[in-house]
Scaffold this motif. Structure first.
Motif, PDB file in Angstrom:
ATOM      1  N   UNK A  61       0.840  -1.202   0.000  1.00  0.00           N
ATOM      2  CA  UNK A  61       0.000   0.000   0.000  1.00  0.00           C
ATOM      3  C   UNK A  61       0.875   1.252   0.000  1.00  0.00           C
ATOM      4  N   UNK A  62       1.955   1.223   0.776  1.00  0.00           N
ATOM      5  CA  UNK A  62       2.872   2.371   0.797  1.00  0.00           C
ATOM      6  C   UNK A  62       3.491   2.601  -0.576  1.00  0.00           C
ATOM      7  N   UNK A  63       3.892   1.511  -1.248  1.00  0.00           N
ATOM      8  CA  UNK A  63       4.470   1.635  -2.585  1.00  0.00           C
ATOM      9  C   UNK A  63       3.449   2.183  -3.578  1.00  0.00           C
ATOM     10  N   UNK A  64       2.204   1.717  -3.470  1.00  0.00           N
ATOM     11  CA  UNK A  64       1.157   2.183  -4.378  1.00  0.00           C
ATOM     12  C   UNK A  64       0.868   3.668  -4.196  1.00  0.00           C
ATOM     13  N   UNK A  65       0.987   4.138  -2.969  1.00  0.00           N
ATOM     14  CA  UNK A  65       0.708   5.556  -2.709  1.00  0.00           C
ATOM     15  C   UNK A  65       1.779   6.462  -3.304  1.00  0.00           C
ATOM     16  N   UNK A  66       2.956   5.886  -3.559  1.00  0.00           N
ATOM     17  CA  UNK A  66       4.056   6.688  -4.104  1.00  0.00           C
ATOM     18  C   UNK A  66       4.179   6.565  -5.618  1.00  0.00           C
ATOM     19  N   UNK A  67       3.420   5.649  -6.222  1.00  0.00           N
ATOM     20  CA  UNK A  67       3.553   5.429  -7.673  1.00  0.00           C
ATOM     21  C   UNK A  67       2.192   5.153  -8.272  1.00  0.00           C
ATOM     22  N   UNK A  68       2.023   5.575  -9.498  1.00  0.00           N
ATOM     23  CA  UNK A  68       0.793   5.279 -10.213  1.00  0.00           C
ATOM     24  C   UNK A  68       0.756   3.793 -10.529  1.00  0.00           C
ATOM     25  N   UNK A  69      -0.460   3.226 -10.407  1.00  0.00           N
ATOM     26  CA  UNK A  69      -0.610   1.818 -10.775  1.00  0.00           C
ATOM     27  C   UNK A  69      -0.365   1.674 -12.267  1.00  0.00           C
ATOM     28  N   UNK A  70       0.407   0.676 -12.620  1.00  0.00           N
ATOM     29  CA  UNK A  70       0.673   0.450 -14.041  1.00  0.00           C
ATOM     30  C   UNK A  70       0.745  -1.042 -14.295  1.00  0.00           C
ATOM     31  N   UNK A  71       0.325  -1.440 -15.460  1.00  0.00           N
ATOM     32  CA  UNK A  71       0.407  -2.841 -15.837  1.00  0.00           C
ATOM     33  C   UNK A  71       1.840  -3.159 -16.255  1.00  0.00           C
ATOM     34  N   UNK A  72       2.383  -4.219 -15.674  1.00  0.00           N
ATOM     35  CA  UNK A  72       3.726  -4.622 -16.055  1.00  0.00           C
ATOM     36  C   UNK A  72       3.691  -5.190 -17.474  1.00  0.00           C
ATOM     37  N   UNK A  73       4.753  -5.007 -18.245  1.00  0.00           N
ATOM     38  CA  UNK A  73       4.728  -5.442 -19.649  1.00  0.00           C
ATOM     39  C   UNK A  73       4.460  -6.939 -19.762  1.00  0.00           C
ATOM     40  N   UNK A  74       3.485  -7.281 -20.574  1.00  0.00           N
ATOM     41  CA  UNK A  74       3.106  -8.679 -20.748  1.00  0.00           C
ATOM     42  C   UNK A  74       3.963  -9.332 -21.815  1.00  0.00           C
ATOM     43  N   UNK A  75       4.096 -10.642 -21.719  1.00  0.00           N
ATOM     44  CA  UNK A  75       4.758 -11.410 -22.764  1.00  0.00           C
ATOM     45  C   UNK A  75       3.685 -11.802 -23.771  1.00  0.00           C
ATOM     46  N   UNK A  76       3.841 -11.387 -25.004  1.00  0.00           N
ATOM     47  CA  UNK A  76       2.825 -11.645 -26.028  1.00  0.00           C
ATOM     48  C   UNK A  76       3.429 -12.460 -27.158  1.00  0.00           C
ATOM     49  N   UNK A  77       2.561 -13.106 -27.908  1.00  0.00           N
ATOM     50  CA  UNK A  77       3.013 -13.923 -29.037  1.00  0.00           C
ATOM     51  C   UNK A  77       3.576 -13.038 -30.142  1.00  0.00           C
ATOM     52  N   UNK A  78       4.690 -13.459 -30.714  1.00  0.00           N
ATOM     53  CA  UNK A  78       5.304 -12.722 -31.818  1.00  0.00           C
ATOM     54  C   UNK A  78       5.047 -13.482 -33.120  1.00  0.00           C
ATOM     55  N   UNK A  79       5.225 -12.799 -34.219  1.00  0.00           N
ATOM     56  CA  UNK A  79       4.988 -13.400 -35.528  1.00  0.00           C
ATOM     57  C   UNK A  79       5.974 -14.534 -35.786  1.00  0.00           C
ATOM     58  N   UNK A  80       5.466 -15.591 -36.386  1.00  0.00           N
ATOM     59  CA  UNK A  80       6.321 -16.698 -36.788  1.00  0.00           C
ATOM     60  C   UNK A  80       6.746 -16.570 -38.253  1.00  0.00           C
ATOM     61  N   UNK A  81       6.359 -15.456 -38.877  1.00  0.00           N
ATOM     62  CA  UNK A  81       6.728 -15.240 -40.284  1.00  0.00           C
ATOM     63  C   UNK A  81       8.174 -14.792 -40.436  1.00  0.00           C
ATOM     64  N   UNK A  82       8.719 -14.191 -39.375  1.00  0.00           N
ATOM     65  CA  UNK A  82      10.094 -13.712 -39.399  1.00  0.00           C
ATOM     66  C   UNK A  82      11.004 -14.711 -38.675  1.00  0.00           C
ATOM     67  N   UNK A  83      12.313 -14.684 -38.937  1.00  0.00           N
ATOM     68  CA  UNK A  83      13.240 -15.548 -38.184  1.00  0.00           C
ATOM     69  C   UNK A  83      13.138 -15.255 -36.688  1.00  0.00           C
ATOM     70  N   UNK A  84      13.157 -16.295 -35.897  1.00  0.00           N
ATOM     71  CA  UNK A  84      12.997 -16.152 -34.453  1.00  0.00           C
ATOM     72  C   UNK A  84      14.357 -15.997 -33.778  1.00  0.00           C
ATOM     73  N   UNK A  85      14.400 -15.103 -32.796  1.00  0.00           N
ATOM     74  CA  UNK A  85      15.651 -14.852 -32.076  1.00  0.00           C
ATOM     75  C   UNK A  85      15.862 -15.886 -30.975  1.00  0.00           C
ATOM     76  N   UNK A  86      17.116 -16.167 -30.686  1.00  0.00           N
ATOM     77  CA  UNK A  86      17.464 -16.996 -29.540  1.00  0.00           C
ATOM     78  C   UNK A  86      17.345 -16.146 -28.282  1.00  0.00           C
TER      79      UNK A  86
END
Length: 551
Positions: A61-86
């Motif tokens: 609660x103390x941390x929330x009072x000092x910072x705006x709530x924000x969604x942490x970056x989600x892991x989303x599916x990437x295109x399989x049409x391009x070469x995939x990175x390691x």
């Protein structure tokens, strides 16, 4: 969230996370669920500082009072049409594989004896199902322009096991040993794949041995738990005539790899790099352990191991000590191991490698893939610390490392720039692997399943201590490089560790450096037997006569 992870029906607001059975790995999993739920990142140190539920909630609660709530970056599916990175971890292993294409040091073998009526069709469907479900198992690594990329094999390619029939053969057990050895030491072709293979060896109508080998570039210890659990679930369903019971996965390993490269950049990358640069600056390049033989010019990976068992009484004492000092069992054993290494080497600046599951995101907990990272923990034993002081130093070091665990080890090495040599690994030569997660057992209805052979003939470091909770005790192995050490030497080192742990439990206020490590028998051998130099001689002769006789 606490109740789910700790396996409890109810958790009270005044309950203590670690007293309820929480440990380091569960703490990481807790925070991976908690941070997205509350909208702020909760550091591991916060949980250790405020492990009571209501106190932790107040801190959030103390941390929330000092910072705006924000969604942490989600892991989303990437295109399989391009070469995939390691991923960074895959890139490191791919590079090592180019240096030793015939190497088998990064294999993850599993050998199980199956007793009972095996439904081979159900087993085949289960293997195919896991292979199709987890894209990482279908990764192959190509580099047409010298830059590695991931290509994915078709989901319907299947994973048929190579079958051997030893039924009725007089030399069946010897042939089985040969097949197990051949399987463990056959290299993978990273450019062709797949990075997983299976063998089914028939010994009789109701006895089989099942071999499953993966390359570390697509799997890790946590992944083995996922694979074993899902194989069992699929086999149970298919053997009963049911459909696939597993819910579809939302993302795959390649999606995580793309996310990792985007997420670990900018200020976050600089912060992690700064931590490791400062933490490891000036660290000794090598731990000067006394060895039974000179170190070979090029590191040998031949290894062996001795069992390590910490009995229930001592384990209970270590848990009490950890609770009193605000540490975990892992941190307590890490401190003891560092103290033993310090005494053996005469150094008070000790660096120990520790694998980190690196599963700090809820989305990746059910994936098979190479997520594990290695952390170089630098322990300070200078100034004659007491047991309690060393535990506090170890606690701070371990928490700081966990909060900066995202930077891949190879990048840490590049940042620190330690002196390189072919005869030892950079930054550290000793490892402590903690098996926090409950070991998954393959559960196949109608079959008794047991591990076959426990030979461990390869090591990556000079010493590798692997421990985890097993019932009421701690159990594991101390693996060692046979090019450097004899078994008797390692057995003595095991004794030193147990002696030091007992002394730590007995008195947390005593200086660590004054704890007696030698057993009574070893002390007698060193001080008395080795000093028994008396010999019979002709006492009636003068010294010049003895000299003449000797000449």
């Amino acid at each position: 969230i606490w109740a789910e992870l700790l396996g409890l029906d109810r958790v009270g607001r005044h309950d203590h996370f670690f007293e309820l059975g929480g440990h380091s790995l569960l703490a990481v999993r807790l925070l991976s669920r908690l941070s997205p739920a509350v909208g702020v990142e909760v550091p591991l140190s916060t949980l250790f500082a405020r492990p009571v539920l209501c106190d932790l909630a107040e801190s959030i609660v103390e941390d929330l009072s000092r910072a705006d709530r924000k969604d942490l970056p989600a892991i989303v599916a990437v295109s399989r049409d391009e070469p995939l990175a390691l991923s960074f971890a895959q890139q490191r292993l791919w590079f090592l594989a180019q240096l030793d294409e015939a190497g088998t040091n990064y294999h993850i073998p599993m050998a199980l004896r199956l007793t009972g009526r095996l439904d081979r069709a159900a087993l085949q469907r289960s293997l195919d199902g896991v292979f199709a479900r987890h894209e990482a198992l279908r990764h192959v690594f190509v580099a047409p322009d010298g830059k590695p990329r991931v290509r994915v094999l078709p989901a319907d390619a299947g994973l048929p096991p190579v079958e051997h029939d030893l039924c009725g053969r007089a030399d069946a057990e010897a042939a089985l040993e040969d097949l197990c050895r051949e399987e463990a030491h056959t290299p993978f072709d990273l450019s062709r794949g797949p990075m997983i293979r299976a063998r089914l060896i028939r010994l009789s109508h109701e006895e089989h041995v099942f071999l499953l080998t993966q390359h570390h570039i697509v799997s890790d210890g946590w992944s083995m738990g996922v694979l074993v659990r899902e194989l069992g679930q699929l086999y149970r369903a298919f053997a009963a005539g049911h459909d696939d019971p597993l819910a579809p996965l939302g993302i795959q390993y390649a999606d995580y790899a793309a996310w990792q490269r985007q997420w670990l950049s900018g200020d976050r990358l600089q912060s992690q790099a700064r931590h490791w640069r400062e933490a490891l600056s000036g660290a000794p390049a090598r731990l000067a352990l006394p060895t039974d033989r000179p170190r070979p010019a090029q590191q040998s990976f031949a290894g062996a191991g001795v069992p390590v068992v910490i009995d229930p009484a001592l384990t209970r004492g270590l848990k009490r000590l950890a609770s009193q000092q605000g540490t975990t069992l892992f941190m307590t054993v890490l401190a003891a191991w560092a103290a033993v290494l310090s005494r053996l080497s005469g150094q008070d600046d000790i660096v120990i490698g520790v694998p980190s599951a690196n599963r700090g995101r809820r989305e990746i907990e059910e994936l098979i893939g190479f997520f594990v990272n290695t952390l170089a923990l630098r322990l300070d034993l200078s100034g004659a610390p007491s047991v309690a002081q060393l535990l506090e130093r170890t606690r701070r070091t371990a928490l700081a490392a966990q909060e900066h665990q995202d930077l891949p080890f190879e990048q840490v090495v590049e940042i620190v720039k330690p002196q390189r040599a072919l005869d030892h690994t950079p930054l550290f030569q000793v490892m402590l692997a903690w098996q926090d997660a409950a070991v998954e057992r393959l559960d196949l209805p109608g079959l008794a399943v047991e591990a076959v052979g426990n030979a461990y003939d390869q090591v990556k470091f000079d010493l590798e201590l692997s421990l985890g909770e097993s019932g009421e005790e701690l159990a594991g192995k101390l693996h060692y490089a046979t090019a450097l050490f004899d078994e008797a030497t390692i057995e003595r080192q095991r004794g030193y560790l147990l002696a030091l742990l007992r002394a730590m439990v007995a008195d947390a206020g005593q200086p660590v450096g004054r704890i007696e490590l030698l057993s009574r028998e070893e002390r007698t051998y060193l001080l008395e037997e080795l000093n028994r130099t008396e010999a019979d001689y002709p006492s009636h002769k003068c010294i010049h006569e003895l000299f003449e006789a000797q000449v």
